[in-house]
Structure formats: C-alpha cells, structure tokens
Design an enzyme around this catalytic site. Structure first.
Site, mmCIF file in Angstrom:
data_model
loop_
_atom_site.group_PDB
_atom_site.id
_atom_site.type_symbol
_atom_site.label_atom_id
_atom_site.label_comp_id
_atom_site.label_asym_id
_atom_site.label_seq_id
_atom_site.Cartn_x
_atom_site.Cartn_y
_atom_site.Cartn_z
ATOM 1 N N LYS A 13 -9.198 -3.411 7.956
ATOM 2 C CA LYS A 13 -9.578 -3.769 6.585
ATOM 3 C C LYS A 13 -8.710 -4.922 6.064
ATOM 4 O O LYS A 13 -9.220 -5.897 5.538
ATOM 5 C CB LYS A 13 -9.448 -2.561 5.633
ATOM 6 C CG LYS A 13 -10.325 -1.380 6.021
ATOM 7 C CD LYS A 13 -10.186 -0.227 5.047
ATOM 8 C CE LYS A 13 -8.788 0.342 4.954
ATOM 9 N NZ LYS A 13 -8.280 0.961 6.192
ATOM 10 N N ARG A 88 -10.644 5.512 -2.591
ATOM 11 C CA ARG A 88 -10.192 6.232 -1.419
ATOM 12 C C ARG A 88 -10.701 7.661 -1.413
ATOM 13 O O ARG A 88 -10.438 8.411 -0.498
ATOM 14 C CB ARG A 88 -8.672 6.252 -1.550
ATOM 15 C CG ARG A 88 -7.899 6.531 -0.352
ATOM 16 C CD ARG A 88 -7.697 5.293 0.403
ATOM 17 N NE ARG A 88 -6.640 5.357 1.350
ATOM 18 C CZ ARG A 88 -6.040 4.286 1.805
ATOM 19 N NH1 ARG A 88 -6.374 3.095 1.357
ATOM 20 N NH2 ARG A 88 -5.125 4.390 2.710
ATOM 21 N N ARG A 127 0.817 -2.813 15.263
ATOM 22 C CA ARG A 127 0.713 -3.690 14.080
ATOM 23 C C ARG A 127 2.080 -4.213 13.644
ATOM 24 O O ARG A 127 3.071 -3.480 13.609
ATOM 25 C CB ARG A 127 0.087 -2.925 12.918
ATOM 26 C CG ARG A 127 0.209 -3.733 11.611
ATOM 27 C CD ARG A 127 -0.604 -3.237 10.500
ATOM 28 N NE ARG A 127 -0.421 -1.846 10.216
ATOM 29 C CZ ARG A 127 -1.280 -1.135 9.493
ATOM 30 N NH1 ARG A 127 -2.346 -1.701 9.001
ATOM 31 N NH2 ARG A 127 -1.062 0.138 9.253
ATOM 32 N N ARG A 159 5.387 -1.257 9.702
ATOM 33 C CA ARG A 159 5.303 -0.395 8.514
ATOM 34 C C ARG A 159 5.866 0.990 8.792
ATOM 35 O O ARG A 159 5.641 1.542 9.863
ATOM 36 C CB ARG A 159 3.833 -0.274 8.069
ATOM 37 C CG ARG A 159 3.431 -1.394 7.131
ATOM 38 C CD ARG A 159 1.977 -1.449 6.828
ATOM 39 N NE ARG A 159 1.326 -0.180 6.550
ATOM 40 C CZ ARG A 159 0.050 -0.078 6.187
ATOM 41 N NH1 ARG A 159 -0.679 -1.165 6.040
ATOM 42 N NH2 ARG A 159 -0.497 1.090 5.958
ATOM 43 N N ARG A 170 -2.447 10.447 8.236
ATOM 44 C CA ARG A 170 -3.322 9.490 7.534
ATOM 45 C C ARG A 170 -4.756 9.611 8.035
ATOM 46 O O ARG A 170 -5.699 9.495 7.259
ATOM 47 C CB ARG A 170 -2.803 8.055 7.719
ATOM 48 C CG ARG A 170 -1.567 7.786 6.872
ATOM 49 C CD ARG A 170 -0.828 6.544 7.328
ATOM 50 N NE ARG A 170 -1.626 5.354 7.251
ATOM 51 C CZ ARG A 170 -1.411 4.263 7.997
ATOM 52 N NH1 ARG A 170 -0.426 4.242 8.875
ATOM 53 N NH2 ARG A 170 -2.169 3.213 7.857
HETATM 54 P P1 AP5 Z 1 -5.230 -3.758 9.704
HETATM 55 O O1 AP5 Z 1 -6.099 -4.884 9.270
HETATM 56 O O2 AP5 Z 1 -3.817 -3.765 9.227
HETATM 57 O O3 AP5 Z 1 -5.940 -2.353 9.426
HETATM 58 P P2 AP5 Z 1 -6.257 -1.618 8.041
HETATM 59 O O4 AP5 Z 1 -7.636 -1.056 8.163
HETATM 60 O O5 AP5 Z 1 -5.969 -2.515 6.877
HETATM 61 O O6 AP5 Z 1 -5.220 -0.453 8.173
HETATM 62 P P3 AP5 Z 1 -4.210 0.154 7.105
HETATM 63 O O7 AP5 Z 1 -3.286 1.009 7.915
HETATM 64 O O8 AP5 Z 1 -3.572 -0.900 6.251
HETATM 65 O O9 AP5 Z 1 -5.147 1.005 6.265
HETATM 66 P P4 AP5 Z 1 -4.757 2.161 5.409
HETATM 67 O O10 AP5 Z 1 -6.030 2.352 4.676
HETATM 68 O O11 AP5 Z 1 -4.228 3.350 6.116
HETATM 69 O O12 AP5 Z 1 -3.465 1.637 4.607
HETATM 70 P P5 AP5 Z 1 -3.250 1.109 3.132
HETATM 71 O O13 AP5 Z 1 -2.290 0.007 3.172
HETATM 72 O O14 AP5 Z 1 -4.551 0.902 2.421
HETATM 73 O O15 AP5 Z 1 -5.263 -3.745 11.324
HETATM 74 C C1 AP5 Z 1 -4.446 -2.859 12.066
HETATM 75 C C2 AP5 Z 1 -3.931 -3.582 13.329
HETATM 76 O O16 AP5 Z 1 -5.033 -3.877 14.182
HETATM 77 C C3 AP5 Z 1 -3.224 -4.914 13.064
HETATM 78 O O17 AP5 Z 1 -2.155 -5.047 13.945
HETATM 79 C C4 AP5 Z 1 -4.293 -5.974 13.371
HETATM 80 O O18 AP5 Z 1 -3.717 -7.183 13.848
HETATM 81 C C5 AP5 Z 1 -5.097 -5.259 14.458
HETATM 82 N N1 AP5 Z 1 -6.511 -5.621 14.441
HETATM 83 C C6 AP5 Z 1 -7.324 -5.692 13.361
HETATM 84 N N2 AP5 Z 1 -8.580 -6.026 13.738
HETATM 85 C C7 AP5 Z 1 -8.557 -6.129 15.092
HETATM 86 C C8 AP5 Z 1 -9.539 -6.446 16.078
HETATM 87 N N3 AP5 Z 1 -10.819 -6.729 15.740
HETATM 88 N N4 AP5 Z 1 -9.153 -6.469 17.378
HETATM 89 C C9 AP5 Z 1 -7.877 -6.200 17.726
HETATM 90 N N5 AP5 Z 1 -6.904 -5.911 16.826
HETATM 91 C C10 AP5 Z 1 -7.236 -5.887 15.532
HETATM 92 O O19 AP5 Z 1 -2.592 2.392 2.425
HETATM 93 C C11 AP5 Z 1 -1.285 2.837 2.775
HETATM 94 C C12 AP5 Z 1 -0.920 4.031 1.910
HETATM 95 O O20 AP5 Z 1 -0.929 3.650 0.499
HETATM 96 C C13 AP5 Z 1 -1.893 5.223 1.971
HETATM 97 O O21 AP5 Z 1 -1.606 6.072 3.069
HETATM 98 C C14 AP5 Z 1 -1.632 5.891 0.597
HETATM 99 O O22 AP5 Z 1 -0.468 6.646 0.621
HETATM 100 C C15 AP5 Z 1 -1.431 4.693 -0.317
HETATM 101 N N6 AP5 Z 1 -2.694 4.264 -0.947
HETATM 102 C C16 AP5 Z 1 -3.321 3.057 -0.767
HETATM 103 N N7 AP5 Z 1 -4.449 3.007 -1.485
HETATM 104 C C17 AP5 Z 1 -4.558 4.199 -2.136
HETATM 105 C C18 AP5 Z 1 -5.524 4.758 -3.015
HETATM 106 N N8 AP5 Z 1 -6.631 4.087 -3.373
HETATM 107 N N9 AP5 Z 1 -5.310 5.991 -3.488
HETATM 108 C C19 AP5 Z 1 -4.215 6.696 -3.153
HETATM 109 N N10 AP5 Z 1 -3.258 6.239 -2.303
HETATM 110 C C20 AP5 Z 1 -3.429 5.001 -1.800
#
Ligand code: AP5
Length: 216
Positions: A13, A88, A127, A159, A170
């Site tokens: 994402k 979420r 990552r 991270r 997660r």
């Molecule tokens: P990446 O693009 O970083 O993946 P992502 O889907 O963004 O993964 P996240 O871990 O950031 O999602 P998340 O939803 O768990 O975390 P968030 O920060 O929102 O890609 C991952 C890896 O793969 C990278 O190394 C990239 O280079 C590689 N990659 C990507 N595409 C590829 C491809 N096509 N081929 C090969 N490699 C590829 O949330 C973190 C925390 O914040 C949550 O756990 C929660 O505690 C809190 N939080 C955030 N939002 C909320 C909310 N709305 N409500 C409550 N708590 C929240």
C-alpha cells in the site's frame, strides 16, 4: 479523486501510494506514517500510538479518527486525496463516510491490493524505510546491499513492528478487523481489486488502469 487503498500489511500500500498519489497529483495520507512521525517526534500522540503499534494492535478509533479529520481539513486535501491505512475497520469506514458528507464530498473508489500471505511475510521481512524521505525499499527485491536511500541519500531503518511476532499479530488483526471492509466497500459499489503480485511497476500500471475510468 478521493480514494482509499486497502490490503493486508505488506501488500504494498505504502509503495503504491507514493506512485499513485504522485501520478494523480493528490496528497498521500497514511495514518501509519503520521503515527510514526509522532513516535519519532516524542509527542503525546506518539507515546500513546507506540503502545498499540508495538503490539500490532490498532490505535483506538477515537484517536485515529480525530487525527484523520484534522488532516482532511487541510487545504491540500480539498481537491482529492489518497488514504493509506484508513479506514481500518467498519466503524472507521462509516465515520469517514459521514465526515466526507459533512464536507459535501464522497469517496470515488476503494482499491484493494490482493496478494497472498506468504508473499506479504517475505515483503515485510525485508522492508527498509528511509528515515529522511520515507521512501520504501526491499533488501532483496531492490537489491539493497547498503542502508542508504538511493532517492535522497538518507539512512534506511527497519520498522519496530516488522518483528516476526508483531507481524503475526498484525495479520490476525487484519483478518479480524480490516478484511470485513472489503465486503463493506463491495456493497457500497466502490471496491476494485488489483492483483498486487509481481514487480512494483507492473502493480502500479494495473492500479492506474483500474483508476482510469474514475479520473476526471
Ligand atoms: P509496503 O508498501 O511498505 O506495504 P504496506 O502494505 O504499506 O505495509 P504496511 O506494513 O505499511 O501496512 P500496515 O497496514 O500494516 O501498516 P501501517 O503503517 O498502515 O511494502 C512492504 C515491502 O514490500 C517493502 O519492502 C516494499 O519495498 C516491498 N514491496 C512492495 N510492493 C512490492 C512488489 N510488487 N514486489 C516486491 N516487493 C514489493 O500501520 C502501522 C500501525 O499503525 C498499525 O499496526 C496500527 O497500530 C497503526 N494504525 C495505522 N492506521 C491505523 C488506523 N486507521 N486505525 C488504527 N490504527 C492504525
């Protein structure tokens, strides 16, 4: 365009959000990034969020919703935005709908990045994120031998919530709380699924193709 990206942790994402938002000239609003900025800034919000993030749990809705409302009220979000990581769960989605209605607008599309669990675990394990510009890299897929960002020269970090145990939690939280959003948005006739397997550029191409009919 007003769009939401959904998909499991590690689906790509954040990676796709940076390219899609730049292609569409809209701000990328990532709740995870805002929380992490608050954690590194040592703010009260950051201290509270860190407790939940380190466990792999969601930050309480009232905190997250207030933060998103403030961000969506800023000038740069008036003509469109890409939301990454919000909503979420279904209650957050319902509040977002009401909030946008108060602003006199509505979502145009929800893009679901579809990828299997083995692949997301592989992606999360390798990552790295730039501490300066926030660009996301992968040690294997981007062949990163050093810890330096090729885009800006900043240093890369892993991270805290990418530890194996936290990743497992997660993924559970995703299945329990976030996956129901997919049917919610399908019923709202806003959902479009995109195959997120394969090279990053190929996924971006598929996403832009899916968005094309919704662009002005
Ligand atoms: P990446 O693009 O970083 O993946 P992502 O889907 O963004 O993964 P996240 O871990 O950031 O999602 P998340 O939803 O768990 O975390 P968030 O920060 O929102 O890609 C991952 C890896 O793969 C990278 O190394 C990239 O280079 C590689 N990659 C990507 N595409 C590829 C491809 N096509 N081929 C090969 N490699 C590829 O949330 C973190 C925390 O914040 C949550 O756990 C929660 O505690 C809190 N939080 C955030 N939002 C909320 C909310 N709305 N409500 C409550 N708590 C929240």
């Amino acid at each position: 365009m007003r769009l939401v990206l959904v998909g499991p942790p590690g689906a790509g994402k954040g990676t796709q959000a940076q390219f899609i938002a730049s292609n569409l000239s809209i701000p990328k609003i990532s709740t995870g990034d805002i929380f992490r900025a608050n954690v590194s800034g040592g703010t009260e919000l950051g201290k509270l969020a860190k407790e939940y993030m380190d466990r792999g749990d969601l930050v309480p809705d009232e905190v997250t919703i207030a933060m998103v409302r403030d961000r969506l009220s800023e000038d740069d979000a008036q003509e469109g935005f890409l939301l990454d990581g919000f909503p979420r769960n279904v209650p957050q989605a319902e509040i977002l709908k009401k909030m946008l209605a108060e602003f006199g607008v509505a979502l145009d599309i929800v893009l679901e990045l579809v990828v299997d669990e083995d692949e997301v675990v592989r992606r999360l394990a390798g990552r790295r994120t730039c501490s300066q510009c926030g660009r996301i890299w992968h040690v294997d897929f981007d062949d990163k031998k050093d810890d330096i960002c090729d885009a800006c020269g900043g240093s890369l970090y892993q991270r805290d919530d990418d530890k194996e145990e936290t990743v497992r939690r997660r993924l559970e939280v995703y299945q329990e709380q976030t996956a129901p959003l997919v049917s919610y948005y399908a019923e709202e006739e806003l959902l479009v699924g995109v195959d997120a397997a394969g090279p990053v550029e190929e996924v971006t191409r598929r996403a832009m193709e899916a968005l094309a009919p919704h662009a002005d």
